[in-house]
Design a protein around this motif. Structure first.
Motif, PDB file in Angstrom:
ATOM      1  N   ASP A  62       0.831  -1.216   0.000  1.00  0.00           N
ATOM      2  CA  ASP A  62       0.000   0.000   0.000  1.00  0.00           C
ATOM      3  C   ASP A  62       0.858   1.255   0.000  1.00  0.00           C
ATOM      4  OD1 ASP A  62      -2.305  -1.487  -0.021  1.00  0.00           O
ATOM      5  OD2 ASP A  62      -2.705  -1.270   2.133  1.00  0.00           O
ATOM      6  N   ARG A  63       1.912   1.268   0.832  1.00  0.00           N
ATOM      7  CA  ARG A  63       2.786   2.450   0.885  1.00  0.00           C
ATOM      8  C   ARG A  63       3.479   2.688  -0.449  1.00  0.00           C
ATOM      9  NH1 ARG A  63       3.964   0.297   5.939  1.00  0.00           N
ATOM     10  NH2 ARG A  63       5.967  -0.514   5.233  1.00  0.00           N
ATOM     11  N   LEU A  64       3.923   1.616  -1.079  1.00  0.00           N
ATOM     12  CA  LEU A  64       4.591   1.767  -2.378  1.00  0.00           C
ATOM     13  C   LEU A  64       3.602   2.214  -3.454  1.00  0.00           C
ATOM     14  CD1 LEU A  64       7.020  -1.291  -2.508  1.00  0.00           C
ATOM     15  CD2 LEU A  64       7.647   1.123  -2.409  1.00  0.00           C
ATOM     16  N   ARG A  77      10.199  -0.883  -8.147  1.00  0.00           N
ATOM     17  CA  ARG A  77       9.407  -1.769  -9.000  1.00  0.00           C
ATOM     18  C   ARG A  77       9.739  -3.236  -8.700  1.00  0.00           C
ATOM     19  NH1 ARG A  77      10.394   2.343 -12.743  1.00  0.00           N
ATOM     20  NH2 ARG A  77      12.139   1.232 -13.671  1.00  0.00           N
ATOM     21  N   ARG A  78      11.040  -3.510  -8.525  1.00  0.00           N
ATOM     22  CA  ARG A  78      11.444  -4.884  -8.171  1.00  0.00           C
ATOM     23  C   ARG A  78      10.868  -5.279  -6.815  1.00  0.00           C
ATOM     24  NH1 ARG A  78      16.589  -3.253  -9.903  1.00  0.00           N
ATOM     25  NH2 ARG A  78      17.226  -3.117  -7.730  1.00  0.00           N
ATOM     26  N   LYS A  84       4.424  -8.604  -4.047  1.00  0.00           N
ATOM     27  CA  LYS A  84       3.188  -9.204  -4.557  1.00  0.00           C
ATOM     28  C   LYS A  84       3.319 -10.727  -4.640  1.00  0.00           C
ATOM     29  CE  LYS A  84       1.272  -5.162  -6.788  1.00  0.00           C
ATOM     30  NZ  LYS A  84       0.804  -4.527  -8.011  1.00  0.00           N
ATOM     31  N   ARG A  85       4.496 -11.217  -5.003  1.00  0.00           N
ATOM     32  CA  ARG A  85       4.738 -12.667  -4.998  1.00  0.00           C
ATOM     33  C   ARG A  85       4.651 -13.201  -3.570  1.00  0.00           C
ATOM     34  NH1 ARG A  85      10.070 -14.497  -7.017  1.00  0.00           N
ATOM     35  NH2 ARG A  85       9.192 -16.549  -6.660  1.00  0.00           N
ATOM     36  N   ARG A  86       5.276 -12.483  -2.645  1.00  0.00           N
ATOM     37  CA  ARG A  86       5.235 -12.889  -1.237  1.00  0.00           C
ATOM     38  C   ARG A  86       3.798 -12.923  -0.737  1.00  0.00           C
ATOM     39  NH1 ARG A  86       9.022  -9.382   2.450  1.00  0.00           N
ATOM     40  NH2 ARG A  86       8.067 -10.770   3.978  1.00  0.00           N
ATOM     41  N   THR A 155      18.855 -10.075   0.344  1.00  0.00           N
ATOM     42  CA  THR A 155      20.238 -10.351  -0.048  1.00  0.00           C
ATOM     43  C   THR A 155      20.568  -9.627  -1.345  1.00  0.00           C
ATOM     44  OG1 THR A 155      20.093 -12.502   0.993  1.00  0.00           O
ATOM     45  CG2 THR A 155      21.868 -12.193  -0.577  1.00  0.00           C
ATOM     46  N   ARG A 156      19.664  -9.677  -2.318  1.00  0.00           N
ATOM     47  CA  ARG A 156      19.883  -8.999  -3.597  1.00  0.00           C
ATOM     48  C   ARG A 156      19.968  -7.489  -3.415  1.00  0.00           C
ATOM     49  NH1 ARG A 156      16.702 -12.828  -5.950  1.00  0.00           N
ATOM     50  NH2 ARG A 156      14.839 -11.652  -5.500  1.00  0.00           N
ATOM     51  N   GLU A 157      19.057  -6.941  -2.572  1.00  0.00           N
ATOM     52  CA  GLU A 157      19.062  -5.507  -2.357  1.00  0.00           C
ATOM     53  C   GLU A 157      20.378  -5.069  -1.740  1.00  0.00           C
ATOM     54  OE1 GLU A 157      15.685  -4.401  -0.071  1.00  0.00           O
ATOM     55  OE2 GLU A 157      14.281  -5.000  -1.641  1.00  0.00           O
ATOM     56  N   GLY A 158      20.896  -5.860  -0.808  1.00  0.00           N
ATOM     57  CA  GLY A 158      22.181  -5.535  -0.187  1.00  0.00           C
ATOM     58  C   GLY A 158      23.298  -5.509  -1.213  1.00  0.00           C
TER      59      GLY A 158
END
Length: 163
Positions: A62-64, A77-78, A84-86, A155-158
């Motif tokens: 909702d915040r995004l 966006r990622r 949404k998958r989660r 992990t990817r974001e890091g």
């Protein structure tokens, strides 16, 4: 209606009263129903954890999405796609866990009914128990998938931020 049926068929009423008057029989059924009742409590605890995560995910989405007027960064966006998958996996986990709770409640009910009727329904009770386990396993697999997505995204974001 049930009372009328019992009164009209005195034999049925007498049989039912005889079967239910045994304190030992009732105690035995209560003892047998403890394991399914504890499983029901455990399913409730699992659902509490999943629901807390689902609420957090929904609030984050909702915040995004509130900022949709603004231009989203590629990272946002990622993140929105991953969230949404989660959410889908968490919703499925809740659905399967709820179904497991319903079927284990059916097991408890069948245990009590089986003590007071002549037809044997042990097979039906076993099928309901197996269905409970299958539904619970599916719910836990969906929950595990949601957590894998959550930890994989962090992990990817890091790595993205570090590069």
């Amino acid at each position: 209606m049930w009372l009328d049926l019992l009164v009209q068929s005195g034999n049925l009423a007498t049989d039912l009263l005889e079967r239910t008057s045994s304190t030992l029989r009732v105690q035995e059924i209560v003892r047998l129903s403890l394991a399914p009742a504890f499983l029901l409590a455990a399913i409730g605890a699992i659902m509490n954890v999943i629901m807390a995560r689902l609420i957090w995910i929904a609030n984050r989405i909702d915040r995004l999405e509130e900022r949709m007027d603004e231009e989203h960064t590629a990272r946002e966006r990622r993140e929105l796609k991953r969230l949404k998958r989660r959410r889908r996996y968490a919703q499925r986990a809740v659905t399967f866990a709820t179904a497991a709770a319903l079927t284990i409640s059916l097991v408890i009910m069948l245990l009590f009914i089986s003590a007071f009727i002549k037809p044997q329904i042990g097979t039906l009770t076993a099928i309901a128990w197996i269905a409970t386990m299958l539904l619970l396993i599916l719910g836990l697999v969906m929950f595990a998938a949601e957590t894998v997505i959550a930890t994989g995204g962090q992990t990817r974001e890091g790595r993205d931020e570090g590069s």
